[in-house]
Design a protein around this motif. Structure first.
Motif, PDB file in Angstrom:
ATOM      1  N   THR A  33       0.832  -1.195   0.000  1.00  0.00           N
ATOM      2  CA  THR A  33       0.000   0.000   0.000  1.00  0.00           C
ATOM      3  C   THR A  33       0.866   1.245   0.000  1.00  0.00           C
ATOM      4  O   THR A  33       1.835   1.337   0.744  1.00  0.00           O
ATOM      5  CB  THR A  33      -0.914   0.018   1.262  1.00  0.00           C
ATOM      6  OG1 THR A  33      -1.658  -1.187   1.292  1.00  0.00           O
ATOM      7  CG2 THR A  33      -1.836   1.206   1.251  1.00  0.00           C
ATOM      8  N   GLN A  34       0.503   2.191  -0.856  1.00  0.00           N
ATOM      9  CA  GLN A  34       1.188   3.477  -0.930  1.00  0.00           C
ATOM     10  C   GLN A  34       0.282   4.552  -0.343  1.00  0.00           C
ATOM     11  O   GLN A  34      -0.943   4.465  -0.427  1.00  0.00           O
ATOM     12  CB  GLN A  34       1.508   3.833  -2.391  1.00  0.00           C
ATOM     13  CG  GLN A  34       2.440   2.852  -3.080  1.00  0.00           C
ATOM     14  CD  GLN A  34       3.882   3.090  -2.719  1.00  0.00           C
ATOM     15  OE1 GLN A  34       4.367   4.203  -2.753  1.00  0.00           O
ATOM     16  NE2 GLN A  34       4.577   2.026  -2.341  1.00  0.00           N
ATOM     17  N   VAL A  35       0.902   5.572   0.252  1.00  0.00           N
ATOM     18  CA  VAL A  35       0.177   6.702   0.820  1.00  0.00           C
ATOM     19  C   VAL A  35       0.741   7.960   0.189  1.00  0.00           C
ATOM     20  O   VAL A  35       1.956   8.100   0.039  1.00  0.00           O
ATOM     21  CB  VAL A  35       0.349   6.752   2.360  1.00  0.00           C
ATOM     22  CG1 VAL A  35      -0.357   7.940   2.953  1.00  0.00           C
ATOM     23  CG2 VAL A  35      -0.134   5.472   2.999  1.00  0.00           C
ATOM     24  N   LEU A  36      -0.145   8.882  -0.155  1.00  0.00           N
ATOM     25  CA  LEU A  36       0.274  10.144  -0.739  1.00  0.00           C
ATOM     26  C   LEU A  36       0.524  11.144   0.384  1.00  0.00           C
ATOM     27  O   LEU A  36      -0.363  11.416   1.193  1.00  0.00           O
ATOM     28  CB  LEU A  36      -0.815  10.656  -1.687  1.00  0.00           C
ATOM     29  CG  LEU A  36      -0.408  11.679  -2.726  1.00  0.00           C
ATOM     30  CD1 LEU A  36       0.715  11.153  -3.618  1.00  0.00           C
ATOM     31  CD2 LEU A  36      -1.605  12.070  -3.576  1.00  0.00           C
ATOM     32  N   VAL A  37       1.749  11.662   0.455  1.00  0.00           N
ATOM     33  CA  VAL A  37       2.112  12.582   1.540  1.00  0.00           C
ATOM     34  C   VAL A  37       2.713  13.864   0.978  1.00  0.00           C
ATOM     35  O   VAL A  37       3.211  13.892  -0.154  1.00  0.00           O
ATOM     36  CB  VAL A  37       3.120  11.939   2.537  1.00  0.00           C
ATOM     37  CG1 VAL A  37       2.560  10.671   3.151  1.00  0.00           C
ATOM     38  CG2 VAL A  37       4.456  11.686   1.882  1.00  0.00           C
ATOM     39  N   ARG A  38       2.655  14.897   1.788  1.00  0.00           N
ATOM     40  CA  ARG A  38       3.364  16.152   1.501  1.00  0.00           C
ATOM     41  C   ARG A  38       4.141  16.479   2.762  1.00  0.00           C
ATOM     42  O   ARG A  38       3.579  16.557   3.852  1.00  0.00           O
ATOM     43  CB  ARG A  38       2.404  17.284   1.178  1.00  0.00           C
ATOM     44  CG  ARG A  38       3.168  18.602   0.906  1.00  0.00           C
ATOM     45  CD  ARG A  38       2.266  19.794   0.637  1.00  0.00           C
ATOM     46  NE  ARG A  38       1.444  19.549  -0.540  1.00  0.00           N
ATOM     47  CZ  ARG A  38       0.118  19.756  -0.567  1.00  0.00           C
ATOM     48  NH1 ARG A  38      -0.512  20.221   0.482  1.00  0.00           N
ATOM     49  NH2 ARG A  38      -0.558  19.509  -1.671  1.00  0.00           N
ATOM     50  N   PHE A  39       5.462  16.653   2.604  1.00  0.00           N
ATOM     51  CA  PHE A  39       6.326  16.972   3.728  1.00  0.00           C
ATOM     52  C   PHE A  39       6.384  18.482   3.920  1.00  0.00           C
ATOM     53  O   PHE A  39       6.549  19.229   2.950  1.00  0.00           O
ATOM     54  CB  PHE A  39       7.737  16.428   3.506  1.00  0.00           C
ATOM     55  CG  PHE A  39       7.806  14.922   3.516  1.00  0.00           C
ATOM     56  CD1 PHE A  39       7.699  14.216   4.698  1.00  0.00           C
ATOM     57  CD2 PHE A  39       7.987  14.213   2.337  1.00  0.00           C
ATOM     58  CE1 PHE A  39       7.765  12.833   4.715  1.00  0.00           C
ATOM     59  CE2 PHE A  39       8.063  12.836   2.336  1.00  0.00           C
ATOM     60  CZ  PHE A  39       7.944  12.145   3.530  1.00  0.00           C
ATOM     61  N   THR A  40       6.246  18.919   5.161  1.00  0.00           N
ATOM     62  CA  THR A  40       6.362  20.340   5.499  1.00  0.00           C
ATOM     63  C   THR A  40       7.300  20.482   6.686  1.00  0.00           C
ATOM     64  O   THR A  40       7.528  19.516   7.426  1.00  0.00           O
ATOM     65  CB  THR A  40       4.995  20.964   5.865  1.00  0.00           C
ATOM     66  OG1 THR A  40       4.514  20.343   7.065  1.00  0.00           O
ATOM     67  CG2 THR A  40       3.983  20.795   4.761  1.00  0.00           C
ATOM     68  N   THR A  41       7.820  21.680   6.870  1.00  0.00           N
ATOM     69  CA  THR A  41       8.671  21.951   8.021  1.00  0.00           C
ATOM     70  C   THR A  41       8.707  23.440   8.284  1.00  0.00           C
ATOM     71  O   THR A  41       8.398  24.251   7.392  1.00  0.00           O
ATOM     72  CB  THR A  41      10.103  21.414   7.810  1.00  0.00           C
ATOM     73  OG1 THR A  41      10.803  21.501   9.049  1.00  0.00           O
ATOM     74  CG2 THR A  41      10.845  22.189   6.743  1.00  0.00           C
ATOM     75  N   LYS A  42       9.088  23.783   9.496  1.00  0.00           N
ATOM     76  CA  LYS A  42       9.298  25.182   9.870  1.00  0.00           C
ATOM     77  C   LYS A  42      10.793  25.477   9.966  1.00  0.00           C
ATOM     78  O   LYS A  42      11.183  26.528  10.452  1.00  0.00           O
ATOM     79  CB  LYS A  42       8.610  25.474  11.208  1.00  0.00           C
ATOM     80  CG  LYS A  42       7.101  25.336  11.128  1.00  0.00           C
ATOM     81  CD  LYS A  42       6.447  25.475  12.475  1.00  0.00           C
ATOM     82  CE  LYS A  42       4.958  25.189  12.349  1.00  0.00           C
ATOM     83  NZ  LYS A  42       4.320  24.887  13.606  1.00  0.00           N
ATOM     84  N   LEU A  43      11.600  24.555   9.485  1.00  0.00           N
ATOM     85  CA  LEU A  43      13.051  24.715   9.519  1.00  0.00           C
ATOM     86  C   LEU A  43      13.493  25.735   8.476  1.00  0.00           C
ATOM     87  O   LEU A  43      12.708  26.158   7.621  1.00  0.00           O
ATOM     88  CB  LEU A  43      13.731  23.370   9.278  1.00  0.00           C
ATOM     89  CG  LEU A  43      13.467  22.289  10.329  1.00  0.00           C
ATOM     90  CD1 LEU A  43      14.078  20.964   9.905  1.00  0.00           C
ATOM     91  CD2 LEU A  43      13.997  22.721  11.678  1.00  0.00           C
ATOM     92  N   SER A  44      14.756  26.091   8.515  1.00  0.00           N
ATOM     93  CA  SER A  44      15.318  27.066   7.580  1.00  0.00           C
ATOM     94  C   SER A  44      15.174  26.564   6.138  1.00  0.00           C
ATOM     95  O   SER A  44      15.073  25.354   5.900  1.00  0.00           O
ATOM     96  CB  SER A  44      16.775  27.336   7.923  1.00  0.00           C
ATOM     97  OG  SER A  44      17.508  26.135   7.874  1.00  0.00           O
ATOM     98  N   PRO A  45      15.162  27.493   5.156  1.00  0.00           N
ATOM     99  CA  PRO A  45      14.933  27.115   3.752  1.00  0.00           C
ATOM    100  C   PRO A  45      15.839  26.006   3.218  1.00  0.00           C
ATOM    101  O   PRO A  45      15.404  25.186   2.410  1.00  0.00           O
ATOM    102  CB  PRO A  45      15.167  28.424   2.993  1.00  0.00           C
ATOM    103  CG  PRO A  45      14.843  29.494   3.982  1.00  0.00           C
ATOM    104  CD  PRO A  45      15.276  28.948   5.325  1.00  0.00           C
ATOM    105  N   GLU A  46      17.097  25.953   3.677  1.00  0.00           N
ATOM    106  CA  GLU A  46      17.994  24.908   3.158  1.00  0.00           C
ATOM    107  C   GLU A  46      17.598  23.507   3.633  1.00  0.00           C
ATOM    108  O   GLU A  46      18.084  22.507   3.111  1.00  0.00           O
ATOM    109  CB  GLU A  46      19.462  25.195   3.492  1.00  0.00           C
ATOM    110  CG  GLU A  46      19.814  25.161   4.955  1.00  0.00           C
ATOM    111  CD  GLU A  46      19.658  26.512   5.660  1.00  0.00           C
ATOM    112  OE1 GLU A  46      20.017  26.570   6.848  1.00  0.00           O
ATOM    113  OE2 GLU A  46      19.180  27.474   5.052  1.00  0.00           O
ATOM    114  N   LEU A  47      16.697  23.422   4.620  1.00  0.00           N
ATOM    115  CA  LEU A  47      16.222  22.126   5.110  1.00  0.00           C
ATOM    116  C   LEU A  47      14.773  21.861   4.726  1.00  0.00           C
ATOM    117  O   LEU A  47      14.123  20.987   5.296  1.00  0.00           O
ATOM    118  CB  LEU A  47      16.390  22.040   6.631  1.00  0.00           C
ATOM    119  CG  LEU A  47      17.828  21.981   7.134  1.00  0.00           C
ATOM    120  CD1 LEU A  47      17.883  22.023   8.647  1.00  0.00           C
ATOM    121  CD2 LEU A  47      18.541  20.747   6.609  1.00  0.00           C
ATOM    122  N   GLN A  48      14.264  22.601   3.758  1.00  0.00           N
ATOM    123  CA  GLN A  48      12.890  22.414   3.307  1.00  0.00           C
ATOM    124  C   GLN A  48      12.885  21.659   1.985  1.00  0.00           C
ATOM    125  O   GLN A  48      13.589  22.031   1.042  1.00  0.00           O
ATOM    126  CB  GLN A  48      12.191  23.767   3.144  1.00  0.00           C
ATOM    127  CG  GLN A  48      11.996  24.480   4.454  1.00  0.00           C
ATOM    128  CD  GLN A  48      11.327  25.839   4.294  1.00  0.00           C
ATOM    129  OE1 GLN A  48      10.882  26.201   3.216  1.00  0.00           O
ATOM    130  NE2 GLN A  48      11.263  26.576   5.381  1.00  0.00           N
TER     131      GLN A  48
END
Length: 186
Positions: free
Chosen positions: A5-20
């Motif tokens: 089974t596959q799941v559709l995800v979107r990763f988000t973060t509040k980290l600095s731009p180089e870690l997004q």
């Protein structure tokens, strides 16, 4: 063999731009846990060396597989899952240890004494240790165990009569009902 089974995800973060990572949808295996998700983030960011990450879904830390989390929270695996990633808190690394003849009952940082650490034990002995774990000084502070240790800040005055006060001071409290102030060598 059944397809995973596959799941559709979107990763988000509040980290600095180089870690997004780019805010795109990614299909990932539903069986992934924190380590597998962390590998994906490290790959997308091309981090070398790789960093560990923790993941939150709806503000809750992901502590089991993605599929189990979705089932436990009645989240449809067919919906887009937004997953926030944050730096993982790694456990502290053991640096060194120093032997004692008895239980350690008190510790204190003695910054004015060259960054020493003081330890007091149930046998009444106080020891001063450097950052390499070497005992610099040992003395019998109390007839019974040491209950507490505290470094006493040195005076900020610089007159010649106060030179003696600028030497590091250590306060010890013992099971012998005594409070003692020690002047430590510099």
């Amino acid at each position: 063999m059944a397809e995973e089974t596959q799941v559709l995800v979107r990763f988000t973060t509040k980290l600095s731009p180089e870690l997004q990572v780019p805010a795109t949808e990614v299909a990932v295996p539903a069986s992934l846990k924190r380590y597998g998700l962390s590998q994906i983030i490290n790959h997308l960011l091309a981090l070398d060396p790789p960093r560990p990450f923790d993941f939150l879904i709806d503000g809750e830390l992901l502590r089991k597989g993605l599929e189990l989390h979705l089932l436990d929270h009645n989240i449809s695996p067919e919906s887009l899952i937004e997953i926030e990633y944050v730096p993982a808190v790694v456990p502290p690394q053991h640096k060194s240890e120093v032997p004692h003849d008895n239980w350690i009952t008190a510790v204190a940082a003695v910054g004015g004494a060259g960054g020493l650490l003081a330890s007091g034990a149930a046998d009444g002995v106080v020891r001063l240790w450097n950052s390499a774990g070497e005992c610099q000084l040992e003395f019998s502070a109390h007839k019974m165990g040491v209950n507490a240790l505290a470094a006493v800040p040195s005076s900020s005055s610089s007159s010649s009569s106060d030179q003696q006060q600028q030497q590091p001071l250590l306060l010890s409290a013992g099971k012998d009902h005594k409070l003692r102030l020690w002047q430590l060598p510099q």
